[in-house]
Design a protein around this motif. Structure first.
Motif, PDB file in Angstrom:
ATOM      1  N   ARG A 105     -21.855 -19.119   2.960  1.00  0.00           N
ATOM      2  CA  ARG A 105     -20.623 -19.881   3.555  1.00  0.00           C
ATOM      3  C   ARG A 105     -20.318 -19.301   4.940  1.00  0.00           C
ATOM      4  O   ARG A 105     -19.447 -19.984   5.634  1.00  0.00           O
ATOM      5  CB  ARG A 105     -19.658 -19.999   2.710  1.00  0.00           C
ATOM      6  N   GLY A 106     -20.819 -18.256   5.344  1.00  0.00           N
ATOM      7  CA  GLY A 106     -20.401 -17.351   6.582  1.00  0.00           C
ATOM      8  C   GLY A 106     -19.995 -15.981   6.440  1.00  0.00           C
ATOM      9  O   GLY A 106     -19.675 -15.611   5.341  1.00  0.00           O
ATOM     10  N   VAL A 107     -20.281 -15.294   7.411  1.00  0.00           N
ATOM     11  CA  VAL A 107     -20.023 -13.882   7.302  1.00  0.00           C
ATOM     12  C   VAL A 107     -18.309 -13.520   7.148  1.00  0.00           C
ATOM     13  O   VAL A 107     -18.048 -12.377   6.633  1.00  0.00           O
ATOM     14  CB  VAL A 107     -20.606 -13.042   8.604  1.00  0.00           C
ATOM     15  N   LYS A 108     -17.557 -14.535   7.718  1.00  0.00           N
ATOM     16  CA  LYS A 108     -16.364 -14.434   7.363  1.00  0.00           C
ATOM     17  C   LYS A 108     -15.795 -14.309   5.772  1.00  0.00           C
ATOM     18  O   LYS A 108     -15.006 -13.275   5.373  1.00  0.00           O
ATOM     19  CB  LYS A 108     -15.251 -15.648   7.927  1.00  0.00           C
ATOM     20  N   GLU A 109     -16.150 -14.938   4.989  1.00  0.00           N
ATOM     21  CA  GLU A 109     -16.084 -15.219   3.633  1.00  0.00           C
ATOM     22  C   GLU A 109     -16.608 -13.806   3.113  1.00  0.00           C
ATOM     23  O   GLU A 109     -15.913 -13.158   2.342  1.00  0.00           O
ATOM     24  CB  GLU A 109     -16.776 -16.396   2.858  1.00  0.00           C
ATOM     25  N   GLY A 110     -17.867 -13.225   3.271  1.00  0.00           N
ATOM     26  CA  GLY A 110     -18.313 -12.098   2.961  1.00  0.00           C
ATOM     27  C   GLY A 110     -17.223 -10.857   3.197  1.00  0.00           C
ATOM     28  O   GLY A 110     -17.168  -9.987   2.276  1.00  0.00           O
ATOM     29  N   LYS A 111     -17.122 -10.912   4.633  1.00  0.00           N
ATOM     30  CA  LYS A 111     -16.311  -9.885   5.160  1.00  0.00           C
ATOM     31  C   LYS A 111     -15.061  -9.626   4.671  1.00  0.00           C
ATOM     32  O   LYS A 111     -14.435  -8.698   3.964  1.00  0.00           O
ATOM     33  CB  LYS A 111     -15.960  -9.777   6.717  1.00  0.00           C
ATOM     34  N   ILE A 112     -14.355 -10.918   4.263  1.00  0.00           N
ATOM     35  CA  ILE A 112     -13.030 -10.830   3.400  1.00  0.00           C
ATOM     36  C   ILE A 112     -12.867 -10.029   1.936  1.00  0.00           C
ATOM     37  O   ILE A 112     -12.218  -9.278   1.911  1.00  0.00           O
ATOM     38  CB  ILE A 112     -12.314 -12.214   3.137  1.00  0.00           C
ATOM     39  N   ILE A 113     -14.008 -10.381   1.325  1.00  0.00           N
ATOM     40  CA  ILE A 113     -14.330  -9.858  -0.053  1.00  0.00           C
ATOM     41  C   ILE A 113     -14.620  -8.257   0.202  1.00  0.00           C
ATOM     42  O   ILE A 113     -14.015  -7.364  -0.355  1.00  0.00           O
ATOM     43  CB  ILE A 113     -15.635 -10.609  -0.746  1.00  0.00           C
ATOM     44  N   GLN A 114     -15.454  -8.026   1.213  1.00  0.00           N
ATOM     45  CA  GLN A 114     -15.960  -6.578   1.278  1.00  0.00           C
ATOM     46  C   GLN A 114     -14.761  -5.699   1.600  1.00  0.00           C
ATOM     47  O   GLN A 114     -14.653  -4.863   0.962  1.00  0.00           O
ATOM     48  CB  GLN A 114     -16.931  -6.554   2.277  1.00  0.00           C
ATOM     49  N   THR A 115     -13.974  -6.140   2.663  1.00  0.00           N
ATOM     50  CA  THR A 115     -12.850  -5.254   3.162  1.00  0.00           C
ATOM     51  C   THR A 115     -11.951  -5.192   2.233  1.00  0.00           C
ATOM     52  O   THR A 115     -11.271  -4.120   1.808  1.00  0.00           O
ATOM     53  CB  THR A 115     -12.319  -5.870   4.657  1.00  0.00           C
ATOM     54  N   THR A 116     -11.583  -6.252   1.434  1.00  0.00           N
ATOM     55  CA  THR A 116     -10.341  -6.251   0.415  1.00  0.00           C
ATOM     56  C   THR A 116     -10.853  -5.240  -0.854  1.00  0.00           C
ATOM     57  O   THR A 116      -9.926  -4.425  -1.109  1.00  0.00           O
ATOM     58  CB  THR A 116     -10.012  -7.659  -0.005  1.00  0.00           C
ATOM     59  N   LEU A 117     -11.972  -5.366  -1.276  1.00  0.00           N
ATOM     60  CA  LEU A 117     -12.392  -4.743  -2.317  1.00  0.00           C
ATOM     61  C   LEU A 117     -12.771  -3.183  -2.105  1.00  0.00           C
ATOM     62  O   LEU A 117     -12.655  -2.533  -2.933  1.00  0.00           O
ATOM     63  CB  LEU A 117     -13.695  -5.505  -2.955  1.00  0.00           C
ATOM     64  N   THR A 118     -13.269  -2.926  -0.904  1.00  0.00           N
ATOM     65  CA  THR A 118     -13.389  -1.507  -0.523  1.00  0.00           C
ATOM     66  C   THR A 118     -12.241  -0.824  -0.490  1.00  0.00           C
ATOM     67  O   THR A 118     -12.010   0.397  -1.009  1.00  0.00           O
ATOM     68  CB  THR A 118     -14.181  -1.468   0.822  1.00  0.00           C
ATOM     69  N   LEU A 119     -11.118  -1.392   0.092  1.00  0.00           N
ATOM     70  CA  LEU A 119      -9.945  -0.956   0.274  1.00  0.00           C
ATOM     71  C   LEU A 119      -9.107  -0.520  -0.987  1.00  0.00           C
ATOM     72  O   LEU A 119      -8.770   0.617  -1.295  1.00  0.00           O
ATOM     73  CB  LEU A 119      -9.027  -1.800   1.136  1.00  0.00           C
ATOM     74  N   VAL A 120      -9.368  -1.538  -1.957  1.00  0.00           N
ATOM     75  CA  VAL A 120      -8.890  -1.201  -3.324  1.00  0.00           C
ATOM     76  C   VAL A 120      -9.338  -0.489  -4.043  1.00  0.00           C
ATOM     77  O   VAL A 120      -8.966   0.617  -4.766  1.00  0.00           O
ATOM     78  CB  VAL A 120      -9.040  -2.589  -4.029  1.00  0.00           C
ATOM     79  N   LYS A 121     -10.963  -0.247  -4.001  1.00  0.00           N
ATOM     80  CA  LYS A 121     -11.564   0.868  -4.638  1.00  0.00           C
ATOM     81  C   LYS A 121     -11.530   2.455  -4.112  1.00  0.00           C
ATOM     82  O   LYS A 121     -11.319   3.267  -4.609  1.00  0.00           O
ATOM     83  CB  LYS A 121     -13.024   0.374  -5.058  1.00  0.00           C
ATOM     84  N   LEU A 122     -11.352   2.163  -2.593  1.00  0.00           N
ATOM     85  CA  LEU A 122     -10.982   3.565  -2.128  1.00  0.00           C
ATOM     86  C   LEU A 122      -9.464   4.095  -2.725  1.00  0.00           C
ATOM     87  O   LEU A 122      -9.451   5.274  -3.072  1.00  0.00           O
ATOM     88  CB  LEU A 122     -10.747   3.529  -0.463  1.00  0.00           C
ATOM     89  N   LEU A 123      -8.526   3.226  -2.574  1.00  0.00           N
ATOM     90  CA  LEU A 123      -7.197   3.641  -3.059  1.00  0.00           C
ATOM     91  C   LEU A 123      -7.294   3.938  -4.549  1.00  0.00           C
ATOM     92  O   LEU A 123      -6.660   5.139  -4.994  1.00  0.00           O
ATOM     93  CB  LEU A 123      -6.156   2.498  -2.898  1.00  0.00           C
ATOM     94  N   SER A 124      -8.222   3.413  -5.313  1.00  0.00           N
ATOM     95  CA  SER A 124      -8.061   3.680  -6.877  1.00  0.00           C
ATOM     96  C   SER A 124      -8.947   5.003  -6.817  1.00  0.00           C
ATOM     97  O   SER A 124      -8.369   5.649  -7.991  1.00  0.00           O
ATOM     98  CB  SER A 124      -8.973   2.415  -7.461  1.00  0.00           C
ATOM     99  N   LEU A 125      -9.924   5.024  -6.394  1.00  0.00           N
ATOM    100  CA  LEU A 125     -10.601   6.514  -6.418  1.00  0.00           C
ATOM    101  C   LEU A 125      -9.602   7.752  -6.041  1.00  0.00           C
ATOM    102  O   LEU A 125      -9.661   8.574  -6.561  1.00  0.00           O
ATOM    103  CB  LEU A 125     -11.798   6.595  -5.493  1.00  0.00           C
ATOM    104  N   PHE A 126      -9.018   7.433  -4.940  1.00  0.00           N
ATOM    105  CA  PHE A 126      -7.901   8.657  -4.731  1.00  0.00           C
ATOM    106  C   PHE A 126      -6.911   8.817  -5.674  1.00  0.00           C
ATOM    107  O   PHE A 126      -6.264   9.892  -5.964  1.00  0.00           O
ATOM    108  CB  PHE A 126      -7.158   8.218  -3.049  1.00  0.00           C
ATOM    109  N   GLY A 127      -6.523   7.435  -6.340  1.00  0.00           N
ATOM    110  CA  GLY A 127      -5.333   7.679  -7.324  1.00  0.00           C
ATOM    111  C   GLY A 127      -6.090   8.376  -8.437  1.00  0.00           C
ATOM    112  O   GLY A 127      -5.197   9.275  -9.184  1.00  0.00           O
ATOM    113  N   LEU A 128      -7.205   8.068  -8.810  1.00  0.00           N
ATOM    114  CA  LEU A 128      -7.820   8.723 -10.119  1.00  0.00           C
ATOM    115  C   LEU A 128      -8.148  10.367  -9.846  1.00  0.00           C
ATOM    116  O   LEU A 128      -7.731  11.188 -10.682  1.00  0.00           O
ATOM    117  CB  LEU A 128      -9.299   8.380 -10.340  1.00  0.00           C
TER     118      LEU A 128
END
Length: 464
Positions: free
Chosen positions: A159-182
């Motif tokens: 559907r376009g790189v914009k859709e892929g980047k939204i998923i990528q940036t959002t989920l990566t920020l979430v997992k980085l914060l989650s790992l720092f929390g762990l």
């Protein structure tokens, strides 16, 4: 007929590129491979040393790739670098290995990891159940879910790189914060007695399962897991045509992404040694070290916390690798060395047909169930191609001394030479002490030679 475009759109900024580096690296490995590393090295000090060595190699390689990305800021990344430094055959052998196993089997493994941990929340999706059986051939619900995830993410990225980047940036920020929390909660809940026991004899290198392999062989075998967990950092180079100011942002994103992930990986494993006795790390059920650690930190709810973290992590990792992989096939197809259909962009300026071809191979690996063994076997080939690419920096400085280099390899020539020495040592030790980790990957790579010449013949026929 669907409308097509002829060029990529530069829509990814520095943050997006950095999140692709970090998000593609962090999958399921950091939650699991510590068990196998510990079984190989038998001590807390060497567990951390393996991650530090791998982190140093990854950072060195990433900083070296910055020079190449500045010289060739276009889709294809490592395939282009090898082709330009050496010849089209070597570039093709990388691209073929990438398509056949390196990228597709890794994505399959990560998708299945997503499904396995989803089964913590939905037991009916367990890998131990049978969803489809034809004779002796069985497919589990976990495999079907993995296939579904691969198809869903492929569709989203068409559907376009914009859709892929939204998923990528959002989920990566979430997992980085989650790992720092762990990591933070792990150190808060650290057990002084466990820490002291683990670090009292921290540098006694010995295998917990194999007493015949020499010490250096044990380190090399242990690094198979850490290298797998730290791989895919180079995926951002494949999508150079879609990054704003690629001459600056690719090199910078490679450094930032690999540095942050290396910091997290080392810290996570130090945290494991603060909450789990070494024998529990080595013998964690199904190698799920993070689950055992989280249960010690959070109690019975810990396994669910880790399951959700791994689901987020693997979903984002799969997305990043699916998004970037098809750009390699696009560039190969433009050179007449891949399926012609993969050389076109759809109306959303993405190689949709290349994405779907990649998806078919991912699904085949998901069904085969043999991706795990293959991933052990391709670490050798992955490091081999990294070494060849870094040697390419020296070759290109001789062949094209006047070519613009907006960014030069950090610490050249010392740092690149250090990587090459460490890579040669790793590959040599695997050949000597763990040959089963080497020859299957080499065979898959070498199969590409006749395929290359067949592709050349077909290319000449199409021209004439």
């Amino acid at each position: 007929m669907a409308e097509q475009t002829t060029s990529f759109k530069p829509t990814l900024g520095l943050l997006d590129a950095t999140m692709i580096v970090a998000g593609s690296m962090i999958g399921s490995g950091i939650f699991i491979v510590g068990a196998d590393i510990t079984r190989n090295v038998g001590s807390a000090g060497w567990l951390i040393a393996v991650w530090l060595i791998t982190g140093f190699m990854t950072l060195t390689a990433a900083l070296s790739y910055g020079e190449l990305s500045g010289m060739f800021p276009k889709a294809g990344g490592q395939y282009v670098y090898l082709k330009e430094a050496y010849n089209p055959l070597l570039g093709f052998l990388y691209g073929w290995s990438f398509f056949a196993v390196i990228q597709t089997a890794t994505i399959a493994a990560v998708c299945v990891a997503f499904a396995k941990f989803t089964a913590y929340l939905i037991p009916s999706l367990s890998e131990d159940l049978v969803a489809i059986q034809i004779g002796s051939f069985k497919i589990s619900p976990a495999q079907l879910l993995a296939i579904g995830i691969a198809i869903l993410l492929t569709y989203i990225n068409t559907r376009g790189v914009k859709e892929g980047k939204i998923i990528q940036t959002t989920l990566t920020l979430v997992k980085l914060l989650s790992l720092f929390g762990l990591i933070l909660f792990g150190f808060i809940m650290a057990d002084g007695a466990i820490w002291k026991a683990n670090w009292t004899d921290a540098w006694n290198l010995h295998s917990l399962t194999d007493s015949n392999t020499p010490l250096l062989g044990l380190v090399a075998a242990a690094m198979v897991g850490s290298i797998f967990s730290s791989d895919a950092w180079n995926n951002v180079t494949f999508i150079a045509g879609e990054i704003k100011n690629p001459k600056r942002n690719i090199g910078l994103s490679l450094f930032l992404g690999t540095f942050v992930v290396t910091l997290i990986y080392v810290s996570t494993n130090v945290m494991y040694t603060a909450v789990l006795p070494l024998d529990e790390i080595a013998s964690a059920s199904k190698d799920r070290v993070a689950v055992a650690a989280a249960q010690n930190i959070f109690g019975s709810i810990g396994s669910y916390i880790i399951a959700i973290m791994i689901m987020v992590s693997t979903f984002g990792c799969s997305n990043g690798m699916i998004l970037s992989g098809a750009r390699v096939y696009y560039t190969m197809a433009k050179d007449g060395l891949f399926f012609k259909q993969a050389s076109t962009l759809n109306k959303n300026a993405v190689p949709a047909k290349g994405l779907w071809i990649q998806c078919l191979v991912i699904c085949a690996w998901c069904i085969s169930g043999s991706y795990g063994q293959l991933l052990d076997m391709i670490s050798f080939v992955v490091v081999l191609f990294y070494m060849l690419t870094i040697i390419g920096i020296f070759i290109l400085r001789k062949k094209r001394p006047d070519m613009e280099r907006p960014y030069k390899a950090f610490g050249y020539p010392v740092m690149p030479i250090l990587y090459i020495i460490m890579g040669v040592a790793f590959c040599t030790l695997l050949i000597i002490y763990k040959p089963n980790y080497t020859w299957p990957g080499l065979i898959i790579t070498l199969i590409g030679i006749p395929i290359y010449y067949i592709a050349l013949v077909k290319k000449k026929q199409s021209i004439t």
